[in-house]
Design a protein around this motif. Structure first.
Motif, PDB file in Angstrom:
ATOM      1  N   ARG A   8       0.961  -0.648  -0.268  1.00 49.89           N
ATOM      2  CA  ARG A   8       0.551  -0.049  -0.411  1.00 49.89           C
ATOM      3  C   ARG A   8       0.603   1.273  -0.210  1.00 49.89           C
ATOM      4  O   ARG A   8       0.860   1.537  -0.849  1.00 49.89           O
ATOM      5  CB  ARG A   8      -0.916   0.058   1.321  1.00 49.89           C
ATOM      6  CG  ARG A   8      -2.295  -1.435   1.391  1.00 49.89           C
ATOM      7  CD  ARG A   8      -3.370  -0.750   2.088  1.00 49.89           C
ATOM      8  NE  ARG A   8      -4.096  -2.274   2.533  1.00 49.89           N
ATOM      9  CZ  ARG A   8      -3.970  -2.634   3.263  1.00 49.89           C
ATOM     10  NH1 ARG A   8      -2.482  -3.336   4.332  1.00 49.89           N
ATOM     11  NH2 ARG A   8      -4.466  -3.738   3.286  1.00 49.89           N
ATOM     12  N   GLN A  37       1.499   3.711  -3.090  1.00 51.82           N
ATOM     13  CA  GLN A  37       0.701   4.930  -2.924  1.00 51.82           C
ATOM     14  C   GLN A  37       1.840   6.768  -2.942  1.00 51.82           C
ATOM     15  O   GLN A  37       1.704   7.829  -3.589  1.00 51.82           O
ATOM     16  CB  GLN A  37       0.281   5.979  -1.609  1.00 51.82           C
ATOM     17  CG  GLN A  37      -0.660   5.116  -1.086  1.00 51.82           C
ATOM     18  CD  GLN A  37      -0.588   4.863   0.545  1.00 51.82           C
ATOM     19  OE1 GLN A  37      -0.562   6.046   1.351  1.00 51.82           O
ATOM     20  NE2 GLN A  37      -1.703   3.988   1.039  1.00 51.82           N
ATOM     21  N   ALA A  79      -2.114   3.759  -6.484  1.00 51.26           N
ATOM     22  CA  ALA A  79      -3.230   4.210  -5.899  1.00 51.26           C
ATOM     23  C   ALA A  79      -4.140   5.243  -5.508  1.00 51.26           C
ATOM     24  O   ALA A  79      -2.992   6.407  -5.947  1.00 51.26           O
ATOM     25  CB  ALA A  79      -2.200   4.198  -4.537  1.00 51.26           C
ATOM     26  N   PHE A  95      -7.447   4.471   0.342  1.00 49.62           N
ATOM     27  CA  PHE A  95      -7.374   4.874  -1.247  1.00 49.62           C
ATOM     28  C   PHE A  95      -8.116   2.874  -1.774  1.00 49.62           C
ATOM     29  O   PHE A  95      -7.577   2.595  -0.787  1.00 49.62           O
ATOM     30  CB  PHE A  95      -6.103   4.850  -1.543  1.00 49.62           C
ATOM     31  CG  PHE A  95      -4.732   5.821  -1.033  1.00 49.62           C
ATOM     32  CD1 PHE A  95      -4.189   6.429  -2.045  1.00 49.62           C
ATOM     33  CD2 PHE A  95      -4.302   5.634   0.219  1.00 49.62           C
ATOM     34  CE1 PHE A  95      -3.804   7.692  -2.351  1.00 49.62           C
ATOM     35  CE2 PHE A  95      -3.715   7.116   0.410  1.00 49.62           C
ATOM     36  CZ  PHE A  95      -3.359   7.927  -0.184  1.00 49.62           C
ATOM     37  N   TYR A 114      -6.995   0.680  -4.786  1.00 50.82           N
ATOM     38  CA  TYR A 114      -5.428  -0.330  -5.544  1.00 50.82           C
ATOM     39  C   TYR A 114      -6.085  -0.634  -6.407  1.00 50.82           C
ATOM     40  O   TYR A 114      -6.887  -1.525  -6.298  1.00 50.82           O
ATOM     41  CB  TYR A 114      -4.422  -0.762  -4.420  1.00 50.82           C
ATOM     42  CG  TYR A 114      -4.619   0.307  -3.297  1.00 50.82           C
ATOM     43  CD1 TYR A 114      -3.746   1.172  -3.118  1.00 50.82           C
ATOM     44  CD2 TYR A 114      -4.776  -0.090  -1.859  1.00 50.82           C
ATOM     45  CE1 TYR A 114      -2.787   1.440  -1.640  1.00 50.82           C
ATOM     46  CE2 TYR A 114      -4.882   0.845  -1.170  1.00 50.82           C
ATOM     47  CZ  TYR A 114      -3.754   1.519  -1.308  1.00 50.82           C
ATOM     48  OH  TYR A 114      -3.467   2.546   0.060  1.00 50.82           O
TER      49      TYR A 114
END
Length: 64
Positions: free
Chosen positions: A22, A26, A35, A44, A46
């Motif tokens: 993650r 990002q 993201a 967010f 994904y």
């Protein structure tokens, strides 16, 4: 074939934690997936294409 992987599936394939995946997505530090910030700014979404992850790992496409 435009299958997507979850963060958890991607983490298993890379041998990393889901949180690592993650954060790296990002920060745009991985060459696959994106993201997308939520409209509310509280999280967010994904999008991780299976084909791009397989290409990154050097895994042959299924059925080829």
């Amino acid at each position: 074939m435009n299958e997507m992987l979850t963060v958890e599936e991607t983490a298993r394939l890379l041998g990393k934690s889901p949180q690592f995946i993650r954060i790296q997505l990002q920060r745009k530090m991985l060459p696959f997936g994106i993201a997308i910030p939520s409209v509310s700014g509280k999280g967010f979404r994904y999008l991780i294409p299976k084909a791009k992850v397989y290409e990154f790992l050097g895994i042959e496409k299924e059925g080829v």
